[in-house]
Motif scaffolding. Structure first.
Motif, PDB file in Angstrom:
ATOM      1  N   THR A 200       0.838  -1.204   0.000  1.00  0.00           N
ATOM      2  CA  THR A 200       0.000   0.000   0.000  1.00  0.00           C
ATOM      3  C   THR A 200       0.868   1.246   0.000  1.00  0.00           C
ATOM      4  N   PHE A 201       1.873   1.262   0.845  1.00  0.00           N
ATOM      5  CA  PHE A 201       2.796   2.399   0.942  1.00  0.00           C
ATOM      6  C   PHE A 201       3.489   2.635  -0.400  1.00  0.00           C
ATOM      7  N   ILE A 202       4.015   1.578  -0.990  1.00  0.00           N
ATOM      8  CA  ILE A 202       4.761   1.698  -2.246  1.00  0.00           C
ATOM      9  C   ILE A 202       3.862   2.203  -3.377  1.00  0.00           C
ATOM     10  N   TYR A 203       2.646   1.680  -3.440  1.00  0.00           N
ATOM     11  CA  TYR A 203       1.702   2.138  -4.469  1.00  0.00           C
ATOM     12  C   TYR A 203       1.431   3.638  -4.319  1.00  0.00           C
ATOM     13  N   ASN A 204       1.145   4.070  -3.094  1.00  0.00           N
ATOM     14  CA  ASN A 204       0.855   5.490  -2.857  1.00  0.00           C
ATOM     15  C   ASN A 204       2.063   6.379  -3.141  1.00  0.00           C
ATOM     16  N   MET A 205       3.258   5.918  -2.742  1.00  0.00           N
ATOM     17  CA  MET A 205       4.469   6.697  -2.963  1.00  0.00           C
ATOM     18  C   MET A 205       4.761   6.837  -4.456  1.00  0.00           C
ATOM     19  N   SER A 206       4.591   5.770  -5.214  1.00  0.00           N
ATOM     20  CA  SER A 206       4.857   5.844  -6.656  1.00  0.00           C
ATOM     21  C   SER A 206       3.856   6.752  -7.348  1.00  0.00           C
ATOM     22  N   THR A 207       2.623   6.780  -6.845  1.00  0.00           N
ATOM     23  CA  THR A 207       1.613   7.697  -7.394  1.00  0.00           C
ATOM     24  C   THR A 207       2.025   9.145  -7.143  1.00  0.00           C
ATOM     25  N   LYS A 208       2.546   9.395  -5.947  1.00  0.00           N
ATOM     26  CA  LYS A 208       2.973  10.749  -5.596  1.00  0.00           C
ATOM     27  C   LYS A 208       4.157  11.207  -6.455  1.00  0.00           C
ATOM     28  N   LEU A 209       5.017  10.263  -6.822  1.00  0.00           N
ATOM     29  CA  LEU A 209       6.230  10.608  -7.563  1.00  0.00           C
ATOM     30  C   LEU A 209       6.071  10.555  -9.082  1.00  0.00           C
ATOM     31  N   GLU A 210       4.924  10.077  -9.561  1.00  0.00           N
ATOM     32  CA  GLU A 210       4.823   9.767 -10.991  1.00  0.00           C
ATOM     33  C   GLU A 210       5.020  10.981 -11.903  1.00  0.00           C
ATOM     34  N   ASN A 211       4.699  12.175 -11.442  1.00  0.00           N
ATOM     35  CA  ASN A 211       4.842  13.372 -12.291  1.00  0.00           C
ATOM     36  C   ASN A 211       6.143  14.133 -12.035  1.00  0.00           C
ATOM     37  N   GLN A 212       7.016  13.546 -11.210  1.00  0.00           N
ATOM     38  CA  GLN A 212       8.259  14.238 -10.868  1.00  0.00           C
ATOM     39  C   GLN A 212       9.386  13.806 -11.805  1.00  0.00           C
ATOM     40  N   ASN A 213       9.962  14.761 -12.527  1.00  0.00           N
ATOM     41  CA  ASN A 213      11.079  14.433 -13.413  1.00  0.00           C
ATOM     42  C   ASN A 213      12.330  14.060 -12.618  1.00  0.00           C
ATOM     43  N   ASP A 214      12.474  14.657 -11.452  1.00  0.00           N
ATOM     44  CA  ASP A 214      13.640  14.382 -10.614  1.00  0.00           C
ATOM     45  C   ASP A 214      13.172  14.069  -9.191  1.00  0.00           C
ATOM     46  N   PRO A 215      12.973  12.769  -8.871  1.00  0.00           N
ATOM     47  CA  PRO A 215      12.520  12.406  -7.508  1.00  0.00           C
ATOM     48  C   PRO A 215      13.455  12.910  -6.417  1.00  0.00           C
ATOM     49  N   ASN A 216      14.780  12.981  -6.710  1.00  0.00           N
ATOM     50  CA  ASN A 216      15.728  13.480  -5.713  1.00  0.00           C
ATOM     51  C   ASN A 216      15.371  14.895  -5.272  1.00  0.00           C
ATOM     52  N   GLU A 217      15.077  15.726  -6.251  1.00  0.00           N
ATOM     53  CA  GLU A 217      14.740  17.121  -5.963  1.00  0.00           C
ATOM     54  C   GLU A 217      13.428  17.210  -5.192  1.00  0.00           C
ATOM     55  N   PHE A 218      12.453  16.376  -5.581  1.00  0.00           N
ATOM     56  CA  PHE A 218      11.166  16.378  -4.889  1.00  0.00           C
ATOM     57  C   PHE A 218      11.338  15.967  -3.427  1.00  0.00           C
ATOM     58  N   MET A 219      12.129  14.923  -3.177  1.00  0.00           N
ATOM     59  CA  MET A 219      12.309  14.436  -1.814  1.00  0.00           C
ATOM     60  C   MET A 219      13.070  15.436  -0.958  1.00  0.00           C
ATOM     61  N   GLN A 220      13.881  16.289  -1.597  1.00  0.00           N
ATOM     62  CA  GLN A 220      14.604  17.336  -0.866  1.00  0.00           C
ATOM     63  C   GLN A 220      13.622  18.261  -0.149  1.00  0.00           C
ATOM     64  N   GLY A 221      12.521  18.590  -0.838  1.00  0.00           N
ATOM     65  CA  GLY A 221      11.497  19.426  -0.216  1.00  0.00           C
ATOM     66  C   GLY A 221      10.571  18.632   0.688  1.00  0.00           C
ATOM     67  N   TYR A 222      10.321  17.395   0.310  1.00  0.00           N
ATOM     68  CA  TYR A 222       9.395  16.533   1.053  1.00  0.00           C
ATOM     69  C   TYR A 222       9.933  16.218   2.445  1.00  0.00           C
ATOM     70  N   PHE A 223      11.258  16.000   2.531  1.00  0.00           N
ATOM     71  CA  PHE A 223      11.899  15.694   3.807  1.00  0.00           C
ATOM     72  C   PHE A 223      12.651  16.904   4.368  1.00  0.00           C
ATOM     73  N   LYS A 224      12.177  18.087   4.060  1.00  0.00           N
ATOM     74  CA  LYS A 224      12.871  19.296   4.495  1.00  0.00           C
ATOM     75  C   LYS A 224      13.118  19.284   6.007  1.00  0.00           C
ATOM     76  N   GLY A 225      14.367  19.454   6.385  1.00  0.00           N
ATOM     77  CA  GLY A 225      14.738  19.458   7.801  1.00  0.00           C
ATOM     78  C   GLY A 225      15.247  18.127   8.297  1.00  0.00           C
ATOM     79  N   ALA A 226      14.909  17.006   7.581  1.00  0.00           N
ATOM     80  CA  ALA A 226      15.354  15.661   8.001  1.00  0.00           C
ATOM     81  C   ALA A 226      16.660  15.338   7.282  1.00  0.00           C
ATOM     82  N   LYS A 227      17.738  15.976   7.687  1.00  0.00           N
ATOM     83  CA  LYS A 227      18.981  15.934   6.909  1.00  0.00           C
ATOM     84  C   LYS A 227      19.629  14.562   6.865  1.00  0.00           C
ATOM     85  N   THR A 228      19.635  13.832   7.968  1.00  0.00           N
ATOM     86  CA  THR A 228      20.286  12.513   7.939  1.00  0.00           C
ATOM     87  C   THR A 228      19.451  11.498   7.147  1.00  0.00           C
ATOM     88  N   ILE A 229      18.136  11.671   7.143  1.00  0.00           N
ATOM     89  CA  ILE A 229      17.279  10.814   6.304  1.00  0.00           C
ATOM     90  C   ILE A 229      17.578  11.090   4.833  1.00  0.00           C
TER      91      ILE A 229
END
Length: 730
Positions: A643-672
């Motif tokens: 369930t988690f993986i399906y939802n996460m892939s849906t959230k990322l499907e329109n992102q050309n660069d998932p790395n950049e998206f996760m930078q904002g998504y995990f803002k403040g969680a530097k070690t993660i």
């Protein structure tokens, strides 16, 4: 196997047959396949998304903790290979599973129970983690389970009506309470699990005059996986069913047989059962009756050795059946049976023929190296049929049934495992694949799928190092540009997982969002959960930590580690960062609002891709075990929540660069973020060196303009109506 209708009969009359019991301070022999399935059914997971293995592992863990709290020592025994004469049943069940899985979606998942592909692997993962002893039989385990329970004088836990016939103490799973209760026993307070227990004496007492020795005849007459009930049509044509209100014919038949057997012994009953059969049928049925009776009374248990329990050397005593003379001509009844035979499909005839060809194998002793490998979990359970029958059955799962079987990309791995087990001497094996339109077909896996033999040494003579080299040999041949030394930079539990991802990307059409959703799920289950505990309720979490999280985002209270090209030390991941990330990720464990509001947005094509991945990780884990574990086996409960993986892939499907998206998504969680970027670096390095390409996500086309309201309404009604269908596939 099960005696058809007997579980229902016992349930209806449970006051006669079952007694209340408090389970504590005892051994307990557990039917592994049965418990694995029943625990999943009790959990009510989201089956349509491929398996929430973390939830299932936690639930299973709690079950065995309850046993331990009540001082119950568990011994778990699993079934092994199909016996050849049961192949017809195996194919029939496969057809039912394909039919059920093809209709699986977020609406029907509550009524159609399909078990996730790797459920049994996760179950065993928990057994290993909790030091619960288990073993796998070469063939069906029921006789072994009963014999061991007799040896230990303890109950059996299962949900199989066969155990009403065996002379053992039997606890049906559905009567067991999971929560330990404090009771007073002999003046002392102890924890116990309340349940109901069956003893064969309960049945013989209920039917005065009924003898234990004749109970196996009941199982044979009612039909099981070895013999169909219609074989005894001559017997039943002269058998008068008792008149009982509110009971179907099967229930009346069971009751009538109990009443008849009250006045019979083996010497008097068997001639009446087989007396009017043709000679060819008579010999077969007598052999099956003998096998059933000996099995139900078996004393010798091979499994004791693998639990380090002293083996009872008492020799087996076989039951001597009475000599039965023929009543009537040898050719009698041929006309009655011909019409039934004509109704059999060509497919069933082929299955029967296949079973006959293999039938001799059950009586042939398997090589000791193979038996030991199976028993000690050095040969994967899924490879037992591959060796004994040269067969491998598909496992229908949540998938797109308009696409080809999701397992097909793994046929080279399957062929390699088959070659290793057979010393590269066999021409072919058969993969039973799911077909479109809810059918199955046999695929011959011949030498075109094979690779070269690494060493001219038989499997049983390989040293540990030679065996481990077989694993790398496969990937050197099939993925020559994959650098396994780079893979070894990853955390131990993620190395095989990354190999599986790369095999998946190399052999299937995989989107970038799908790959990164697997990375994030691993971080959530193996890194964040380890720091915060297994929290799944978002609202409670948000109420407790939301204010602290805002402060931590703005003002981190730690210094980042230096020299962080690859940051994989989970101990250095900060607790505060885990809470910040969890605040965003916890919502992904629940069904997405879009699917709840409009179930037709569920995407089978996305599920097909993840079904392919599950087949990849399963086969690569199996090959790793077969090759002596050169890598640590993947802990699926720490990596995969469908369930988690399906939802996460849906959230990322329109992102050309998932790395950049996760930078904002995990803002403040530097070690993660450091941990996530390190996974990405290893993956990107491998993909770049291997020159692999990612597929692009294609959104479903929607027509603009005027919509036909009636057609839309019909479509939604049809989708919802499916939710009222009820089917359980076990």
């Amino acid at each position: 196997m099960g005696v058809r209708g007997l579980t229902t009969y016992i349930h209806v009359n449970q006051d006669c047959f079952l007694q209340k019991f408090c389970l504590h301070d005892t051994c307990l022999v557990i039917d592994g396949h049965s418990l694995c399935a029943q625990l999943y059914r009790s959990l009510n997971c989201f089956s349509a998304f491929g398996g929430d293995y973390d939830r299932y592992a936690s639930y299973t863990r709690n079950f065995f903790k309850s046993l331990r709290k009540c001082h119950i020592t568990a011994y778990v025994i699993f079934d092994g290979s199909y016996e050849p004469r049961k192949l017809k049943t195996a194919y029939s069940r496969l057809r039912s599973k394909i039919n059920g899985a093809s209709r699986l979606d977020p609406v029907t998942q509550d009524s159609i129970q399909i078990f996730p592909l790797q459920l049994r692997d996760v179950f065993k993962e928990v057994l290993v983690e909790m030091n619960v002893a288990f073993t796998v039989c070469e063939y069906e385990a029921d006789d072994e389970i009963a014999a061991m329970a007799r040896h230990l004088n303890c109950p059996v836990l299962s949900y199989d009506s066969d155990f009403y016939i065996y002379n053992v103490l039997y606890i049906p799973y559905n009567t067991l309470e999971f929560k330990p209760k404090l009771i007073t026993q002999d003046g002392e307070k102890v924890f116990a699990l309340e349940c109901k227990i069956y003893k064969v004496e309960h049945m013989t007492k209920c039917f005065g005059g009924l003898k234990e020795e004749v109970l196996p005849l009941l199982a044979t007459l009612l039909g099981n996986d070895y013999v169909e009930k219609r074989v005894f049509r001559k017997f039943f044509s002269q058998f008068k069913l008792p008149k009982r209100k509110n009971r179907n014919d099967q229930q009346r038949c069971i009751h009538g047989l109990f009443l008849w057997l009250q006045n019979e012994t083996l010497e008097t009953a068997i001639p009446k059962i087989v007396g009017r059969l043709k000679k060819s049928e008579k010999d077969k049925i007598l052999a099956l009756i003998k096998k059933s009776i000996n099995g139900y009374n078996r004393k010798y248990c091979r499994s004791l050795k693998y639990f380090s329990i002293k083996v009872d050397e008492t020799p087996e005593t076989e039951v001597l059946l009475p000599v039965c003379e023929l009543e009537g001509s040898e050719n009698e009844d041929t006309t009655d049976s011909s019409s039934d035979d004509e109704k059999s499909s060509e497919n069933d005839e082929e299955i029967t023929s296949e079973a006959r060809k293999c039938e001799y194998q059950v009586d042939v002793n398997l090589p000791q190296w193979f038996v030991e490998g199976v028993r000690e979990n050095k040969i994967p359970q899924s490879y037992i049929d591959l060796y004994t029958l040269h067969l491998y059955f598909c496992s229908p799962q949540a998938d797109d049934y308009n696409e080809d079987d999701s397992f097909l990309c793994n046929l080279p791995i399957l062929r390699y495992a088959f070659d290793i087990l057979n010393d590269f001497s066999e021409e072919k094996c058969t993969y039973v694949s799911r077909e479109k339109h809810n059918l199955y077909k046999r695929i011959i896996v011949d030498r075109t799928f094979a690779i070269s033999r690494p060493l001219e040494v038989s499997f049983e003579d390989l040293t540990d190092e030679q065996m481990k080299s077989y694993f790398s040999h496969f990937f050197n041949e099939k993925l020559p540009l994959l650098d396994l030394d780079v893979i070894k930079l990853l955390p131990d539990n993620f190395q095989l997982y990354m190999i599986a991802i790369i095999w998946w990307v190399a052999n299937c059409k995989v989107t970038l969002s799908s790959v990164h959703s697997l990375f994030i799920c691993y971080i959530m289950l193996d890194v964040i959960d380890e720091k915060t505990g297994m929290i799944r309720g978002y609202n409670h979490f948000n109420n407790k930590f939301s204010k602290k999280i805002e402060v931590w985002r703005k003002n981190p209270s730690y210094m980042l580690p230096e020299n962080t090209e690859y940051f994989f030390n989970k101990n250095k991941v900060q607790y505060e960062d885990c809470l910040i990330a969890a605040n965003e990720l916890l919502k992904l464990f629940d069904l997405d609002d879009k699917i709840l509001k409009k179930p037709s947005t569920y995407d089978p094509k996305r599920m097909h891709s993840f079904a392919q991945f599950q087949c990849c990780i399963q086969q690569i884990n199996c090959l790793n075990i077969l090759c002596g574990n050169p890598f640590q086996s993947t802990k699926l409960s720490k990596c995969f929540n469908g369930t988690f993986i399906y939802n996460m892939s849906t959230k990322l499907e329109n992102q050309n660069d998932p790395n950049e998206f996760m930078q904002g998504y995990f803002k403040g969680a530097k070690t993660i973020l450091l941990f996530y970027h390190s996974l990405c670096k290893i993956y990107e390095k491998c993909v770049r060196e291997m020159d692999l390409e990612m597929a692009k996500f294609i959104r479903k086309k929607t027509r603009r303009g005027r919509k036909n309201k009636n057609s839309n309404i019909d479509e939604e009604i049809n989708f919802v109506v499916k939710g009222f269908e009820s089917e359980v596939i076990i």
